[in-house]
Design a protein around this motif. Structure first.
Motif, PDB file in Angstrom:
ATOM      1  N   ALA A 133     -30.839   3.970   4.330  1.00 45.57           N
ATOM      2  CA  ALA A 133     -31.907   3.902   5.318  1.00 45.57           C
ATOM      3  C   ALA A 133     -32.833   2.744   4.971  1.00 45.57           C
ATOM      4  CB  ALA A 133     -32.680   5.217   5.341  1.00 45.57           C
ATOM      5  N   SER A 134     -33.233   1.977   5.991  1.00 48.96           N
ATOM      6  CA  SER A 134     -33.968   0.737   5.745  1.00 48.96           C
ATOM      7  C   SER A 134     -35.255   0.711   6.559  1.00 48.96           C
ATOM      8  CB  SER A 134     -33.097  -0.473   6.094  1.00 48.96           C
ATOM      9  OG  SER A 134     -31.898  -0.452   5.325  1.00 48.96           O
ATOM     10  N   ALA A 135     -36.366   0.932   5.873  1.00 46.57           N
ATOM     11  CA  ALA A 135     -37.673   0.898   6.536  1.00 46.57           C
ATOM     12  C   ALA A 135     -38.044  -0.516   6.946  1.00 46.57           C
ATOM     13  CB  ALA A 135     -38.739   1.467   5.610  1.00 46.57           C
ATOM     14  N   SER A 136     -37.398  -1.513   6.341  1.00 46.29           N
ATOM     15  CA  SER A 136     -37.589  -2.913   6.724  1.00 46.29           C
ATOM     16  C   SER A 136     -36.259  -3.626   6.580  1.00 46.29           C
ATOM     17  CB  SER A 136     -38.655  -3.582   5.851  1.00 46.29           C
ATOM     18  OG  SER A 136     -38.235  -3.609   4.493  1.00 46.29           O
ATOM     19  N   GLY A 137     -36.108  -4.707   7.330  1.00 43.45           N
ATOM     20  CA  GLY A 137     -34.857  -5.468   7.258  1.00 43.45           C
ATOM     21  C   GLY A 137     -34.682  -6.329   8.480  1.00 43.45           C
ATOM     22  N   SER A 138     -33.509  -6.916   8.615  1.00 42.11           N
ATOM     23  CA  SER A 138     -33.191  -7.722   9.792  1.00 42.11           C
ATOM     24  C   SER A 138     -31.690  -7.730  10.011  1.00 42.11           C
ATOM     25  CB  SER A 138     -33.720  -9.156   9.645  1.00 42.11           C
ATOM     26  OG  SER A 138     -33.010  -9.842   8.633  1.00 42.11           O
ATOM     27  N   VAL A 139     -31.317  -7.878  11.273  1.00 43.10           N
ATOM     28  CA  VAL A 139     -29.911  -7.971  11.675  1.00 43.10           C
ATOM     29  C   VAL A 139     -29.813  -9.035  12.752  1.00 43.10           C
ATOM     30  CG1 VAL A 139     -27.895  -6.768  12.588  1.00 43.10           C
ATOM     31  CG2 VAL A 139     -29.579  -5.500  11.249  1.00 43.10           C
ATOM     32  N   SER A 140     -28.777  -9.877  12.672  1.00 41.10           N
ATOM     33  CA  SER A 140     -28.544 -10.846  13.738  1.00 41.10           C
ATOM     34  C   SER A 140     -27.111 -10.726  14.231  1.00 41.10           C
ATOM     35  CB  SER A 140     -28.815 -12.275  13.255  1.00 41.10           C
ATOM     36  OG  SER A 140     -27.849 -12.679  12.305  1.00 41.10           O
ATOM     37  N   ILE A 141     -26.925 -11.070  15.497  1.00 43.68           N
ATOM     38  CA  ILE A 141     -25.594 -11.028  16.095  1.00 43.68           C
ATOM     39  C   ILE A 141     -25.558 -11.998  17.272  1.00 43.68           C
ATOM     40  CG2 ILE A 141     -26.044  -9.177  17.774  1.00 43.68           C
ATOM     41  CD1 ILE A 141     -23.218  -8.057  16.894  1.00 43.68           C
ATOM     42  N   ASP A 142     -24.384 -12.578  17.509  1.00 42.82           N
ATOM     43  CA  ASP A 142     -24.175 -13.413  18.691  1.00 42.82           C
ATOM     44  C   ASP A 142     -23.638 -12.530  19.814  1.00 42.82           C
ATOM     45  OD1 ASP A 142     -24.884 -15.486  17.060  1.00 42.82           O
ATOM     46  OD2 ASP A 142     -22.860 -16.294  16.833  1.00 42.82           O
ATOM     47  N   VAL A 143     -24.091 -12.800  21.036  1.00 46.63           N
ATOM     48  CA  VAL A 143     -23.696 -11.953  22.160  1.00 46.63           C
ATOM     49  C   VAL A 143     -23.438 -12.802  23.403  1.00 46.63           C
ATOM     50  CG1 VAL A 143     -26.112 -11.495  22.734  1.00 46.63           C
ATOM     51  CG2 VAL A 143     -24.335  -9.946  23.569  1.00 46.63           C
ATOM     52  N   PHE A 144     -22.454 -12.366  24.178  1.00 47.54           N
ATOM     53  CA  PHE A 144     -22.064 -13.026  25.434  1.00 47.54           C
ATOM     54  C   PHE A 144     -21.902 -11.943  26.488  1.00 47.54           C
ATOM     55  CE2 PHE A 144     -18.997 -14.417  28.541  1.00 47.54           C
ATOM     56  CZ  PHE A 144     -19.043 -15.801  28.613  1.00 47.54           C
ATOM     57  N   THR A 145     -22.621 -12.073  27.606  1.00 46.82           N
ATOM     58  CA  THR A 145     -22.450 -11.128  28.712  1.00 46.82           C
ATOM     59  C   THR A 145     -22.072 -11.896  29.976  1.00 46.82           C
ATOM     60  OG1 THR A 145     -24.813 -11.208  29.263  1.00 46.82           O
ATOM     61  CG2 THR A 145     -24.088  -9.474  27.751  1.00 46.82           C
ATOM     62  N   PRO A 146     -21.025 -11.471  30.664  1.00 45.32           N
ATOM     63  CA  PRO A 146     -20.596 -12.164  31.893  1.00 45.32           C
ATOM     64  C   PRO A 146     -21.558 -11.912  33.054  1.00 45.32           C
ATOM     65  CG  PRO A 146     -18.810 -10.863  30.925  1.00 45.32           C
ATOM     66  CD  PRO A 146     -20.072 -10.427  30.264  1.00 45.32           C
ATOM     67  N   SER A 147     -21.590 -12.858  33.975  1.00 44.72           N
ATOM     68  CA  SER A 147     -22.447 -12.716  35.153  1.00 44.72           C
ATOM     69  C   SER A 147     -21.890 -11.692  36.142  1.00 44.72           C
ATOM     70  CB  SER A 147     -22.611 -14.073  35.842  1.00 44.72           C
ATOM     71  OG  SER A 147     -21.338 -14.628  36.157  1.00 44.72           O
ATOM     72  N   THR A 148     -20.664 -11.217  35.921  1.00 46.19           N
ATOM     73  CA  THR A 148     -20.076 -10.181  36.779  1.00 46.19           C
ATOM     74  C   THR A 148     -20.600  -8.783  36.468  1.00 46.19           C
ATOM     75  OG1 THR A 148     -18.218 -10.090  35.232  1.00 46.19           O
ATOM     76  CG2 THR A 148     -17.946 -11.480  37.184  1.00 46.19           C
ATOM     77  N   ASN A 149     -21.338  -8.652  35.359  1.00 44.20           N
ATOM     78  CA  ASN A 149     -21.877  -7.327  35.003  1.00 44.20           C
ATOM     79  C   ASN A 149     -22.866  -6.836  36.045  1.00 44.20           C
ATOM     80  OD1 ASN A 149     -20.388  -7.350  32.678  1.00 44.20           O
ATOM     81  ND2 ASN A 149     -22.129  -7.450  31.266  1.00 44.20           N
ATOM     82  N   ASP A 150     -22.837  -5.538  36.280  1.00 42.66           N
ATOM     83  CA  ASP A 150     -23.837  -4.948  37.176  1.00 42.66           C
ATOM     84  C   ASP A 150     -24.684  -3.904  36.473  1.00 42.66           C
ATOM     85  OD1 ASP A 150     -21.986  -2.935  36.920  1.00 42.66           O
ATOM     86  OD2 ASP A 150     -21.805  -2.512  39.068  1.00 42.66           O
ATOM     87  N   LYS A 151     -24.449  -3.718  35.163  1.00 49.33           N
ATOM     88  CA  LYS A 151     -25.230  -2.785  34.370  1.00 49.33           C
ATOM     89  C   LYS A 151     -25.734  -3.478  33.103  1.00 49.33           C
ATOM     90  CE  LYS A 151     -24.467   0.648  37.186  1.00 49.33           C
ATOM     91  NZ  LYS A 151     -25.543   1.302  37.992  1.00 49.33           N
ATOM     92  N   VAL A 152     -26.448  -2.732  32.277  1.00 52.26           N
ATOM     93  CA  VAL A 152     -27.133  -3.285  31.097  1.00 52.26           C
ATOM     94  C   VAL A 152     -26.232  -3.197  29.865  1.00 52.26           C
ATOM     95  CG1 VAL A 152     -29.163  -3.024  29.602  1.00 52.26           C
ATOM     96  CG2 VAL A 152     -29.354  -2.663  32.080  1.00 52.26           C
ATOM     97  N   THR A 153     -26.405  -4.174  28.946  1.00 50.02           N
ATOM     98  CA  THR A 153     -25.800  -4.125  27.612  1.00 50.02           C
ATOM     99  C   THR A 153     -26.926  -3.898  26.611  1.00 50.02           C
ATOM    100  OG1 THR A 153     -23.928  -5.530  28.205  1.00 50.02           O
ATOM    101  CG2 THR A 153     -24.533  -5.455  25.869  1.00 50.02           C
ATOM    102  N   TYR A 154     -26.662  -3.098  25.567  1.00 46.88           N
ATOM    103  CA  TYR A 154     -27.721  -2.650  24.663  1.00 46.88           C
ATOM    104  C   TYR A 154     -27.408  -3.014  23.206  1.00 46.88           C
ATOM    105  CZ  TYR A 154     -28.615   0.435  28.697  1.00 46.88           C
ATOM    106  OH  TYR A 154     -28.857   0.942  29.958  1.00 46.88           O
ATOM    107  N   ILE A 155     -28.461  -3.301  22.463  1.00 48.94           N
ATOM    108  CA  ILE A 155     -28.381  -3.525  21.012  1.00 48.94           C
ATOM    109  C   ILE A 155     -29.512  -2.721  20.390  1.00 48.94           C
ATOM    110  CG2 ILE A 155     -28.520  -5.216  19.143  1.00 48.94           C
ATOM    111  CD1 ILE A 155     -27.687  -7.365  21.164  1.00 48.94           C
ATOM    112  N   ASN A 156     -29.204  -1.849  19.428  1.00 48.71           N
ATOM    113  CA  ASN A 156     -30.300  -1.103  18.827  1.00 48.71           C
ATOM    114  C   ASN A 156     -30.104  -0.831  17.345  1.00 48.71           C
ATOM    115  OD1 ASN A 156     -29.133   1.554  18.250  1.00 48.71           O
ATOM    116  ND2 ASN A 156     -29.178   1.991  20.451  1.00 48.71           N
ATOM    117  N   ILE A 157     -31.183  -0.421  16.720  1.00 47.68           N
ATOM    118  CA  ILE A 157     -31.176   0.097  15.353  1.00 47.68           C
ATOM    119  C   ILE A 157     -31.740   1.504  15.413  1.00 47.68           C
ATOM    120  CG2 ILE A 157     -31.284  -2.090  14.101  1.00 47.68           C
ATOM    121  CD1 ILE A 157     -34.335  -1.773  13.975  1.00 47.68           C
TER     122      ILE A 157
END
Length: 263
Positions: A133-157
């Protein structure tokens, strides 16, 4: 370094010969010592060949670039470090979902993680647990979403995949980058998230409950986690991505170059 070496040679010459040239002899020996011309010998200077060092390009390493996996493999089968949920094979005739390795898009290299929601009653999750368990920290990621999407994409901790498990969540909603804040989600980059393109997202949080989001190196004003309506006691134990909802069947997203020292 040059060295000058002087050498001298001596010869014994009969007195009669010397007298012809007006030379004197010494000690009555009948011969005289004559010093011949001095020859100066110069040795070439020593040269040093310079050592040429070719600069090396530093190797950039990330936690997971998905390159070691076989395309078409569910990420939880390809790696024991990943877990998946709500993977559907159309056995219920409602469609399919997946969270698999793909070569369709990548942010460097060949592979990426591909999530697709083509199921009318579910949505796919992929998540990776921290070592603690991490009370502090950081995470990075590269993401690509197509323009054909009609709903949301999510990233969480957070501490799990359910809504009640979230500590902080980002929403990739069309060309907007938002964060979850109860009934009214808040824009971080309105019209600033270009679809059909790769972006790098970083989430950093402190033990004081402040969260900073960066998009392609631009950091936005720190967010007080307590204003999001999410549970502040959900000290993050995992990183989660998912796309779509329980009704739409058109959403996809690609992820690459996950990086954090928390894994």
């Amino acid at each position: 370094m040059s060295k000058n070496i002087k050498s001298a040679k001596f010869a014994l010459v009969p007195l009669a010969t010397l007298l012809m040239f007006g030379c004197n002899y010494e000690n009555g020996t009948g011969v005289a010592v004559v010093e011949e011309a001095v020859t100066e010998v110069t040795t070439p200077a020593e040269t040093t060949t310079p050592v040429v060092t070719t600069p090396t390009t530093p190797t950039v390493t990330v936690t997971d670039d998905f390159e070691s996996y076989t395309a078409g493999t569910l990420i939880s089968d390809a790696s024991q470090n990943w877990l998946t949920a709500n993977i559907k094979d159309n056995s219920d005739s409602l469609g399919t979902t997946t969270a698999e390795v793909s070569t369709t898009q990548s942010s460097g290299g060949v592979n990426s993680l591909y999530l697709a929601d083509a199921h009318s009653g579910s949505k796919p999750f992929a998540y990776r647990e921290f070592t603690a368990a991490s009370a502090s920290g950081s995470v990075s990621i590269d993401v690509f979403t197509p323009s054909t999407n009609d709903k949301v994409t999510y990233i969480n901790i957070g501490v799990g995949k359910n809504n009640s498990d979230r500590y902080f969540e980002l929403r990739l909603n069309g060309d907007d980058l938002e964060y979850e804040a109860g009934s009214t989600d808040i824009d971080l980059a309105e019209n600033g998230f270009t679809q059909d393109a790769w972006h790098t997202i970083n989430i950093a949080w402190t033990s004081a409950g402040m969260v900073t989001v960066s998009l392609d190196g631009t950091a936005y004003t720190a967010i007080d986690q307590s204003t999001t309506g999410l549970t502040s006691t959900n000290i993050p134990t995992q990183f989660t991505v998912y796309t779509g909802d329980n009704g739409g069947i058109l959403n996809t997203a690609y992820f690459d170059n996950l990086d954090s020292d928390l894994f």
